[in-house]
Design an enzyme around this catalytic site. Structure first.
Site, PDB file in Angstrom:
ATOM      1  N   THR A  18      20.376  58.815 -45.752  1.00 44.60           N
ATOM      2  CA  THR A  18      19.275  58.655 -46.710  1.00 44.60           C
ATOM      3  C   THR A  18      18.290  57.604 -46.217  1.00 44.60           C
ATOM      4  OG1 THR A  18      20.541  57.041 -47.919  1.00 44.60           O
ATOM      5  CG2 THR A  18      20.607  59.280 -48.733  1.00 44.60           C
ATOM      6  N   SER A 112      15.664  48.447 -42.125  1.00 45.90           N
ATOM      7  CA  SER A 112      15.765  47.721 -43.392  1.00 45.90           C
ATOM      8  C   SER A 112      16.206  46.277 -43.201  1.00 45.90           C
ATOM      9  CB  SER A 112      16.715  48.468 -44.327  1.00 45.90           C
ATOM     10  OG  SER A 112      16.663  47.905 -45.606  1.00 45.90           O
ATOM     11  N   HIS A 113      17.342  45.913 -43.791  1.00 44.63           N
ATOM     12  CA  HIS A 113      17.819  44.535 -43.789  1.00 44.63           C
ATOM     13  C   HIS A 113      18.706  44.237 -42.594  1.00 44.63           C
ATOM     14  CE1 HIS A 113      20.305  47.403 -45.791  1.00 44.63           C
ATOM     15  NE2 HIS A 113      21.349  46.705 -45.425  1.00 44.63           N
ATOM     16  N   ASP A 281      13.517  41.750 -47.896  1.00 45.03           N
ATOM     17  CA  ASP A 281      14.247  42.104 -46.683  1.00 45.03           C
ATOM     18  C   ASP A 281      13.312  42.534 -45.552  1.00 45.03           C
ATOM     19  OD1 ASP A 281      13.509  44.611 -47.660  1.00 45.03           O
ATOM     20  OD2 ASP A 281      15.312  45.581 -46.876  1.00 45.03           O
ATOM     21  N   ASP A 283      12.101  45.318 -44.304  1.00 44.10           N
ATOM     22  CA  ASP A 283      11.012  46.267 -44.540  1.00 44.10           C
ATOM     23  C   ASP A 283      10.391  46.138 -45.926  1.00 44.10           C
ATOM     24  OD1 ASP A 283      13.370  47.216 -45.672  1.00 44.10           O
ATOM     25  OD2 ASP A 283      12.683  49.290 -45.605  1.00 44.10           O
ATOM     26  N   ASP A 285      11.599  46.420 -49.082  1.00 44.34           N
ATOM     27  CA  ASP A 285      11.940  47.175 -50.289  1.00 44.34           C
ATOM     28  C   ASP A 285      12.975  46.460 -51.155  1.00 44.34           C
ATOM     29  OD1 ASP A 285      13.981  47.649 -48.518  1.00 44.34           O
ATOM     30  OD2 ASP A 285      13.967  49.830 -48.721  1.00 44.34           O
ATOM     31  N   ARG A 286      13.698  45.485 -50.587  1.00 42.14           N
ATOM     32  CA  ARG A 286      14.692  44.763 -51.392  1.00 42.14           C
ATOM     33  C   ARG A 286      14.134  43.439 -51.898  1.00 42.14           C
ATOM     34  NH1 ARG A 286      20.729  45.314 -48.848  1.00 42.14           N
ATOM     35  NH2 ARG A 286      20.728  47.594 -48.711  1.00 42.14           N
ATOM     36  N   GLU A 367      19.336  49.275 -58.142  1.00 37.54           N
ATOM     37  CA  GLU A 367      20.688  49.249 -57.597  1.00 37.54           C
ATOM     38  C   GLU A 367      21.162  47.809 -57.517  1.00 37.54           C
ATOM     39  OE1 GLU A 367      21.776  52.423 -54.619  1.00 37.54           O
ATOM     40  OE2 GLU A 367      19.891  51.691 -53.814  1.00 37.54           O
ATOM     41  N   GLU A 368      22.490  47.667 -57.512  1.00 41.88           N
ATOM     42  CA  GLU A 368      23.071  46.332 -57.399  1.00 41.88           C
ATOM     43  C   GLU A 368      22.775  45.694 -56.044  1.00 41.88           C
ATOM     44  OE1 GLU A 368      25.469  46.096 -54.943  1.00 41.88           O
ATOM     45  OE2 GLU A 368      25.269  48.245 -54.639  1.00 41.88           O
ATOM     46  N   SER A 369      22.362  46.512 -55.081  1.00 45.26           N
ATOM     47  CA  SER A 369      22.154  46.027 -53.719  1.00 45.26           C
ATOM     48  C   SER A 369      20.743  45.471 -53.530  1.00 45.26           C
ATOM     49  CB  SER A 369      22.424  47.149 -52.733  1.00 45.26           C
ATOM     50  OG  SER A 369      21.662  48.298 -53.084  1.00 45.26           O
ATOM     51  N   LYS A 380      12.257  51.741 -53.343  1.00 42.50           N
ATOM     52  CA  LYS A 380      12.383  50.480 -54.044  1.00 42.50           C
ATOM     53  C   LYS A 380      11.309  49.540 -53.511  1.00 42.50           C
ATOM     54  CE  LYS A 380      16.405  49.623 -51.138  1.00 42.50           C
ATOM     55  NZ  LYS A 380      17.529  50.532 -51.031  1.00 42.50           N
TER      56      LYS A 380
HETATM   57  C1  G1P Z   1      23.375  50.192 -49.056  1.00 42.78           C
HETATM   58  C2  G1P Z   1      23.382  49.846 -50.520  1.00 42.78           C
HETATM   59  C3  G1P Z   1      22.722  50.961 -51.305  1.00 42.78           C
HETATM   60  C4  G1P Z   1      21.310  51.198 -50.760  1.00 42.78           C
HETATM   61  C5  G1P Z   1      21.377  51.439 -49.267  1.00 42.78           C
HETATM   62  C6  G1P Z   1      19.987  51.542 -48.659  1.00 42.78           C
HETATM   63  O1  G1P Z   1      24.078  51.395 -48.837  1.00 42.78           O
HETATM   64  O2  G1P Z   1      24.683  49.606 -50.992  1.00 42.78           O
HETATM   65  O3  G1P Z   1      22.679  50.604 -52.662  1.00 42.78           O
HETATM   66  O4  G1P Z   1      20.728  52.295 -51.393  1.00 42.78           O
HETATM   67  O5  G1P Z   1      22.051  50.370 -48.623  1.00 42.78           O
HETATM   68  O6  G1P Z   1      19.249  50.359 -48.837  1.00 42.78           O
HETATM   69  P1  G1P Z   1      25.625  51.439 -48.388  1.00 42.78           P
HETATM   70  O7  G1P Z   1      25.731  50.610 -47.140  1.00 42.78           O
HETATM   71  O8  G1P Z   1      26.414  50.839 -49.506  1.00 42.78           O
HETATM   72  O9  G1P Z   1      25.923  52.896 -48.178  1.00 42.78           O
HETATM   73 ZN    ZN Z   2      15.031  47.607 -46.860  1.00 39.98          ZN
END
Ligand code: G1P
Ligand code: ZN
Length: 547
Positions: A18, A112-113, A281, A283, A285-286, A367-369, A380
């Protein structure tokens, strides 16, 4: 300039999730690796005649990859590419540009992060015309194409000067280099009560924004300092660096420790912590938000934003509904119930929210993340969340601590924590999950660590919009008092397996609202370890990262 068709062979493992295709930077820099994947995208989306957005978070290889992608887009017959200056676009800004310009999608370069640099990670993601990550049918098709690819098309010649704004030509394709910040900043100005936030800063309110040497620096400086009047220097680590200056650009209490230390530092004669802190983060989005002396968990942040969104002009008419990922705490559900609006529980990952937003069922989601967003775009959006918080603080005239105390007094408190066990051998992690999966269906009615199991399952989701069913989305064990734990394996790591243990317990109040979350959750943590035998399978007693 020469148009060339180059013979190539499939490279194993170019399976996008994703979040796109994410690999070690050196892997991406390997012969024909980027080219094969990008050609697979263009083959699937039929690039001829199309318009795309291109940008990335500025990490190592971002600039080289952008030149390759542009030359391949032109060679595949694309009509136009809108690219951020210096190939920079935050993920939310890219999502916005895709929608604003009604393009056929976009290519986002980011991991991303995850840390960047030659020894870090790189990534490429395709977003569709709604501005959101490509649905699984598209990513599967891209993967399938990558397994049979035999050639790719590319213009060979000079690099474009992407530092120069305006229009250039590449073969028959038009390249428009745009300011990465301007349209995004204008959108934020439409959504939020900028005069109220400006007045807040003018009244002496102090903020610290840690952009972690990643992409939000220029966005945050423009919006917070230039447009909203926050003091110069409010934004730190504001210049995007190829290796993020060695930082791990993941906005959580562990990796944004400098921010946490500042926000929790006791006052002295010469120092008082800022009123509000935030980080984002790689990029953009967080987000993480933190008040003076108080950390706001992402699940609580989503609930507070939902409860107070009407204070922002864009949401003054109320919310259509809210959504959260399954492992995210149910705090936002309580807000939705009180407001009489719908709430949805989706699998982990942003793509499920997009369907609900496209169908008009949901306005806010999270999301919690450390991901929160709304239907203003289809990713996000870190700075969006920070600005909505500022809008709320400005209009309520309260501190973060006061807002949280009011929220918990009204709705009760969902104590919450996530424990990550990283770098576990994949077979050990799979074995643990398999054993647990076999046990969950028979757990209801049993006691674990003295807690009575009310329900347990392997979470499955039937999308209310398109009916697609997603199975195996996390093992959850729910106790009769509403406490629960969830176990799932990360889908985004690049080394070994990461086991995520999500823990939650509700306190209705008025007593017991001020506990340390790890203390409040101790019985649930113990139950999870007993049932899953995490130590037995992984050799780890305690997690690597606690958020
Ligand atoms: C992690 C986060 C999830 C987020 C994803 C992309 O995925 O837990 O909430 O959507 O990064 O930023 P995971 O590594 O848990 O599959
Ligand atoms: Zn990101």
């Amino acid at each position: 300039m020469t148009l060339r068709t180059i013979q190539t062979q499939p490279i194993a493992g170019q399976k996008p999730g994703t979040s796109g295709l994410r690999k070690k930077t050196r892997v991406f820099m390997g012969p024909q690796y980027l080219e094969n994947f990008v050609q697979s995208i263009f083959d699937v989306v039929q690039a001829a005649g199309k318009t795309f957005v291109l940008g990335g978070d500025g990490r190592y290889f971002n600039d080289r990859a952008a030149q390759v992608i542009l030359r391949m887009a032109a060679a595949n017959g694309a009509a136009r590419v809108i690219v951020g200056r210096d190939a920079i676009l935050s993920t939310p800004a890219a999502s916005h540009l895709i929608r604003l310009n009604k393009t056929d999608g976009g290519i986002l370069m980011s991991a991303s992060h995850n840390p960047g640099g030659p020894d870090g990670d790189f990534g490429v993601k395709f977003n569709t015309a709604n501005g959101g990550p490509a649905p699984e049918a598209v990513t599967e098709a891209i993967y399938a194409r990558s397994t049979e690819i035999g050639q790719y098309h590319i213009w060979e010649g000079q690099d474009l000067d992407l530092s120069r704004m305006g229009r250039q030509e590449l073969g028959d394709m038009v390249v428009d280099v745009v300011d990465p910040v301007a349209d995004y900043a204008a959108l934020m100005e439409r959504l939020f009560d900028f005069p109220a936030i400006r007045a807040l800063f003018a009244g002496g309110f102090r903020m610290r924004m840690d952009s972690m040497n990643a992409v939000t620096g220029p966005y945050a400086v423009e919006i917070l300092e230039n447009r909203l009047g926050a003091a110069a220097g409010t934004v730190v680590n504001a210049t995007p660096l190829p290796d993020f200056g060695g930082l791990h650009p993941d906005p959580n209490p562990i990796w944004a420790k400098a921010l946490m230390d500042e926000m929790f530092a006791p006052p002295t004669a010469a120092f008082a912590a800022p009123d509000f802190g935030a980080a984002s983060d790689g990029d953009g989005d967080r987000n993480m938000v933190v008040g003076r002396g108080i950390y706001v968990s992402p699940s609580d942040s989503l609930a507070v934003l939902a409860a107070n969104a009407q204070l922002a002009p864009a949401y003054a008419q109320g919310l259509a509904g809210v959504a959260r990922s399954m492992p995210t705490s149910a705090a936002v559900d309580r807000v939705a119930q009180a407001m009489g609006i719908a709430h949805f529980e989706t699998p982990t990952g942003w793509k499920f929210f997009g369907n609900l937003m496209d169908a008009g069922k949901v306005t806010l989601c999270g999301e919690e993340s450390f991901g929160t967003g709304s239907d203003h775009l289809r990713e996000k959006d870190g700075l969006w969340a920070v600005l909505l918080w500022l809008n709320i603080l400005a209009r309520r005239g309260q501190s973060v601590a006061e807002v949280m105390a009011d929220h918990w007094a009204r709705f009760g408190r969902n104590y919450y924590s996530r424990h990550d066990f990283e770098g576990i051998p994949a077979d050990r992690a799979e074995a643990m999950m398999a054993r647990l999966r076999g046990r969950v269906s028979g757990l209801a009615g049993q006691k674990i660590n003295g807690l009575l199991v009310a329900a347990a399952d392997d979470f499955a989701y039937a999308d209310p919009v398109d009916g697609v069913v997603s199975k195996g989305q996390g093992l959850r064990v729910i106790f009769d008092d509403g406490a629960r734990f969830v176990v799932r394996l990360s889908g985004t790591g690049t080394e070994g397996a990461t086991l995520r243990l999500y823990l939650e317990r509700y306190a209705a109040g008025p007593e017991g609202l001020d506990l340390d979350p790890q203390m409040a959750l101790a019985p649930v943590i113990r139950a999870a370890h007993l049932l899953a035998d995490i130590a037995g399978f992984t050799g780890r007693e305690s997690p690597d990262v606690v958020t």
